[in-house]
Design a protein around this motif. Structure first.
Motif, mmCIF file in Angstrom:
data_model
loop_
_atom_site.group_PDB
_atom_site.id
_atom_site.type_symbol
_atom_site.label_atom_id
_atom_site.label_comp_id
_atom_site.label_asym_id
_atom_site.label_seq_id
_atom_site.Cartn_x
_atom_site.Cartn_y
_atom_site.Cartn_z
ATOM 1 N N LYS A 127 0.816 -1.217 0.000
ATOM 2 C CA LYS A 127 0.000 0.000 0.000
ATOM 3 C C LYS A 127 0.852 1.269 0.000
ATOM 4 C CE LYS A 127 -4.501 -1.248 1.834
ATOM 5 N NZ LYS A 127 -5.528 -0.922 2.838
ATOM 6 N N THR A 128 2.048 1.197 0.568
ATOM 7 C CA THR A 128 2.911 2.388 0.611
ATOM 8 C C THR A 128 3.349 2.836 -0.780
ATOM 9 O OG1 THR A 128 3.694 1.761 2.819
ATOM 10 C CG2 THR A 128 5.023 3.341 1.577
ATOM 11 N N PRO A 129 3.957 1.951 -1.606
ATOM 12 C CA PRO A 129 4.296 2.394 -2.972
ATOM 13 C C PRO A 129 3.063 2.671 -3.816
ATOM 14 C CG PRO A 129 4.737 0.041 -2.719
ATOM 15 C CD PRO A 129 4.449 0.574 -1.347
ATOM 16 N N LEU A 130 1.946 2.000 -3.486
ATOM 17 C CA LEU A 130 0.712 2.243 -4.232
ATOM 18 C C LEU A 130 0.210 3.663 -3.977
ATOM 19 C CD1 LEU A 130 -1.024 0.479 -6.122
ATOM 20 C CD2 LEU A 130 -2.522 0.034 -4.184
ATOM 21 N N THR A 131 0.339 4.130 -2.740
ATOM 22 C CA THR A 131 -0.050 5.507 -2.408
ATOM 23 C C THR A 131 0.860 6.502 -3.106
ATOM 24 O OG1 THR A 131 -0.835 4.773 -0.236
ATOM 25 C CG2 THR A 131 -0.431 7.129 -0.524
ATOM 26 N N ALA A 132 2.165 6.206 -3.123
ATOM 27 C CA ALA A 132 3.110 7.074 -3.819
ATOM 28 C C ALA A 132 2.814 7.110 -5.319
ATOM 29 C CB ALA A 132 4.538 6.590 -3.574
ATOM 30 N N MET A 133 2.460 5.970 -5.870
ATOM 31 C CA MET A 133 2.121 5.899 -7.292
ATOM 32 C C MET A 133 0.903 6.757 -7.610
ATOM 33 S SD MET A 133 1.156 2.513 -9.511
ATOM 34 C CE MET A 133 2.593 1.637 -8.868
ATOM 35 N N THR A 145 -3.897 9.668 -20.365
ATOM 36 C CA THR A 145 -3.008 8.695 -19.722
ATOM 37 C C THR A 145 -3.251 8.668 -18.218
ATOM 38 O OG1 THR A 145 -1.332 9.126 -21.412
ATOM 39 C CG2 THR A 145 -0.609 8.009 -19.417
ATOM 40 N N LYS A 146 -3.519 9.833 -17.662
ATOM 41 C CA LYS A 146 -3.775 9.933 -16.228
ATOM 42 C C LYS A 146 -5.001 9.115 -15.831
ATOM 43 C CE LYS A 146 -4.844 13.344 -12.647
ATOM 44 N NZ LYS A 146 -5.012 14.789 -12.348
ATOM 45 N N GLU A 147 -6.067 9.216 -16.621
ATOM 46 C CA GLU A 147 -7.291 8.476 -16.321
ATOM 47 C C GLU A 147 -7.090 6.973 -16.484
ATOM 48 O OE1 GLU A 147 -10.497 9.982 -18.616
ATOM 49 O OE2 GLU A 147 -10.701 11.831 -17.439
ATOM 50 N N GLN A 148 -6.314 6.582 -17.492
ATOM 51 C CA GLN A 148 -6.056 5.160 -17.701
ATOM 52 C C GLN A 148 -5.244 4.574 -16.544
ATOM 53 O OE1 GLN A 148 -4.176 5.092 -21.544
ATOM 54 N NE2 GLN A 148 -6.112 5.013 -22.665
ATOM 55 N N LEU A 149 -4.197 5.312 -16.150
ATOM 56 C CA LEU A 149 -3.372 4.839 -15.035
ATOM 57 C C LEU A 149 -4.144 4.845 -13.716
ATOM 58 C CD1 LEU A 149 0.050 6.536 -15.828
ATOM 59 C CD2 LEU A 149 -0.514 4.101 -16.009
ATOM 60 N N THR A 150 -5.006 5.852 -13.546
ATOM 61 C CA THR A 150 -5.829 5.905 -12.332
ATOM 62 C C THR A 150 -6.766 4.714 -12.254
ATOM 63 O OG1 THR A 150 -5.751 8.335 -12.330
ATOM 64 C CG2 THR A 150 -7.492 7.285 -11.035
ATOM 65 N N TYR A 151 -7.319 4.316 -13.394
ATOM 66 C CA TYR A 151 -8.206 3.159 -13.427
ATOM 67 C C TYR A 151 -7.456 1.883 -13.037
ATOM 68 C CZ TYR A 151 -10.811 -0.738 -15.416
ATOM 69 O OH TYR A 151 -11.440 -1.935 -15.601
ATOM 70 N N GLU A 152 -6.261 1.701 -13.591
ATOM 71 C CA GLU A 152 -5.483 0.508 -13.260
ATOM 72 C C GLU A 152 -5.036 0.537 -11.804
ATOM 73 O OE1 GLU A 152 -5.299 -2.004 -15.150
ATOM 74 O OE2 GLU A 152 -6.191 -1.027 -16.907
ATOM 75 N N LEU A 154 -6.701 1.955 -9.427
ATOM 76 C CA LEU A 154 -7.908 1.673 -8.640
ATOM 77 C C LEU A 154 -8.189 0.176 -8.581
ATOM 78 C CD1 LEU A 154 -10.348 2.805 -7.112
ATOM 79 C CD2 LEU A 154 -11.554 2.941 -9.301
ATOM 80 N N ARG A 155 -7.978 -0.514 -9.677
ATOM 81 C CA ARG A 155 -8.202 -1.970 -9.691
ATOM 82 C C ARG A 155 -7.280 -2.671 -8.698
ATOM 83 N NH1 ARG A 155 -7.689 -4.359 -15.523
ATOM 84 N NH2 ARG A 155 -8.099 -6.255 -14.309
ATOM 85 N N ALA A 188 -20.188 9.418 0.028
ATOM 86 C CA ALA A 188 -19.348 10.386 -0.685
ATOM 87 C C ALA A 188 -17.880 9.961 -0.662
ATOM 88 C CB ALA A 188 -19.515 11.764 -0.060
ATOM 89 N N GLU A 189 -17.437 9.434 0.469
ATOM 90 C CA GLU A 189 -16.050 8.982 0.586
ATOM 91 C C GLU A 189 -15.766 7.798 -0.328
ATOM 92 O OE1 GLU A 189 -15.539 8.137 4.690
ATOM 93 O OE2 GLU A 189 -15.299 10.235 5.305
ATOM 94 N N GLU A 190 -16.742 6.927 -0.520
ATOM 95 C CA GLU A 190 -16.543 5.766 -1.381
ATOM 96 C C GLU A 190 -16.701 6.107 -2.858
ATOM 97 O OE1 GLU A 190 -15.335 2.979 -0.309
ATOM 98 O OE2 GLU A 190 -15.348 3.871 1.698
ATOM 99 N N ILE A 191 -17.445 7.151 -3.162
ATOM 100 C CA ILE A 191 -17.641 7.560 -4.565
ATOM 101 C C ILE A 191 -16.415 8.290 -5.094
ATOM 102 C CG2 ILE A 191 -18.951 9.146 -6.039
ATOM 103 C CD1 ILE A 191 -21.443 8.389 -4.407
ATOM 104 N N THR A 192 -15.755 9.053 -4.242
ATOM 105 C CA THR A 192 -14.625 9.889 -4.678
ATOM 106 C C THR A 192 -13.547 9.117 -5.443
ATOM 107 O OG1 THR A 192 -14.998 11.438 -2.849
ATOM 108 C CG2 THR A 192 -12.828 11.465 -3.892
ATOM 109 N N PRO A 193 -13.058 7.953 -4.967
ATOM 110 C CA PRO A 193 -12.019 7.247 -5.740
ATOM 111 C C PRO A 193 -12.511 6.697 -7.075
ATOM 112 C CG PRO A 193 -12.108 6.478 -3.449
ATOM 113 C CD PRO A 193 -13.331 7.274 -3.694
ATOM 114 N N LEU A 194 -13.838 6.608 -7.241
ATOM 115 C CA LEU A 194 -14.390 6.010 -8.459
ATOM 116 C C LEU A 194 -14.650 7.037 -9.556
ATOM 117 C CD1 LEU A 194 -17.053 3.667 -6.763
ATOM 118 C CD2 LEU A 194 -14.753 3.048 -7.513
ATOM 119 N N ARG A 195 -14.396 8.313 -9.290
ATOM 120 C CA ARG A 195 -14.787 9.374 -10.231
ATOM 121 C C ARG A 195 -14.099 9.253 -11.584
ATOM 122 N NH1 ARG A 195 -14.946 14.721 -6.255
ATOM 123 N NH2 ARG A 195 -16.984 14.245 -5.287
ATOM 124 N N SER A 196 -12.781 8.988 -11.586
ATOM 125 C CA SER A 196 -12.081 8.891 -12.863
ATOM 126 C C SER A 196 -12.592 7.709 -13.676
ATOM 127 C CB SER A 196 -10.572 8.758 -12.625
ATOM 128 O OG SER A 196 -10.294 7.597 -11.856
#
Length: 334
Positions: A127-133, A145-152, A154-155, A188-196
């Motif tokens: 989770k630490t490098p994932l947060t940095a990523m 590219t930002k949206e594509q990487l954000t989706y991956e 998030l998965r 609202a907290e759970e929806i926020t990471p799903l926006r992209s």
């Protein structure tokens, strides 16, 4: 047990019958021997043998009846007392086997606990490098590219989160903290990471929460919402995902409805089974069949009833019914 005893002692019975038949045969062959007297003796021997069998049945079957009624556990105190050398051998063998099984169970439990601790440690380290990523992705200027990487990202994040909660499931009762939870804030907290992800698919959220406060565990309830919302986004193409709540019969109801591909009628009774994916979309490798299984397990512990309705091609609705406060207090002993 009587029939089993007779089968076990059939050799005795056969030997007795053969001996009596031999005596009677000799009496028939030898005229000097009184056949009537020998027949009378055979009758008395039969009565004595029947009495002997009754005594042996009472003595020999006591040990085995207790074995039959004994619970299948590792409790050595439930092993019946023996009254013969053969029963003593059985008792000693059972004690040795139970001790060995207890040792194996203890070793297996310790190994599983160590493996679980290592996995949890690994998840927290990842989770630490994932947060940095994620922070690095947020600073990117190329929006596509930002949206594509954000989706991956998030998965990966959701997979790790689900694995983390799955490993914590056996001790969930030790981790529960029941408090008043605001559904509006939690959703609202759970929806926020799903926006992209939602922007990529052209999906939005329509929140209409008349009743917002429920009694539950915020962390585990958030996991339930996370699974239902990610499923709604995953299987939707367009149109908004509707989230609404209302109070009825003194209970708060939260409804999450999407307009995705829906669930086929033959699949509805099985969607909460461990590992079940779909009969119609069996080739869907993205589904593991664990999300809804964990959701149902956690919901049951939180006394949340889940009702599902779905129409293929038109969408799916998950209705969460929260318990009344007095019901929760009564069952949980709060």
């Amino acid at each position: 047990m009587i029939w089993k005893f007779l089968i076990e002692r059939s050799s005795w019975i056969l030997l007795f019958v053969c001996i009596q038949a031999l005596y009677l045969l000799i009496a028939l062959i030898d005229p000097s021997i009184s056949f009537r007297s020998l027949l009378y003796a055979a009758f008395l021997s039969l009565l004595l043998f029947i009495f002997f069998l009754i005594l042996r049945y009472s003595k020999e079957t006591k040990f085995y009846k207790q074995l039959e009624e004994r619970e299948s556990n590792f409790d050595l105190t439930t092993i019946p007392e023996h009254s013969s050398p053969f029963e003593s051998l059985i008792e000693e063998s059972m004690i040795l086997q139970i001790e060995e099984l207890k040792q194996q169970a203890s070793n297996n439990k310790r190994t599983m606990e160590e493996a679980k601790d290592e996995l949890l440690s690994w998840i927290h380290e990842v989770k630490t490098p994932l947060t940095a990523m994620h922070l690095m992705i947020e600073r990117m200027e190329d929006q596509k590219t930002k949206e594509q990487l954000t989706y991956e990202w998030l998965r990966i994040h959701l997979l790790l989160d689900r694995q983390l909660h799955q490993e914590r499931m056996p001790v969930i009762t030790n981790d529960l903290y029941i408090e008043k939870v605001d559904l509006q804030t939690l959703a609202a907290e759970e929806i926020t990471p799903l926006r992209s992800w939602c922007r990529q698919k052209g999906i939005g959220f329509d929140l209409h929460l008349e009743s917002r406060e429920v009694l539950s565990d915020a962390k585990w309830l958030a996991f339930i919402l996370r699974q239902l919302l990610t499923n709604a986004v995953k299987y939707s193409t367009q149109n908004d995902i509707q989230i609404n709540s209302y109070e009825e019969d003194g209970k708060i109801h939260l409804n999450i409805r999407d307009k995705g591909r829906g669930i086929y009628p033959q699949d509805l009774p099985r969607i909460f089974e461990k590992g079940f994916t779909s009969t119609a979309q069996h080739q869907d490798n993205a589904s593991t069949g664990m999300g809804l299984y964990l959701t149902k397990k956690i919901a049951d512990l939180l006394l949340i009833a889940i009702t599902v309705s779905s129409t293929p091609g038109k969408g799916t609705s998950f209705l969460l019914t929260f318990p009344k406060q007095n019901e929760f207090v009564k069952i949980r002993g709060m």
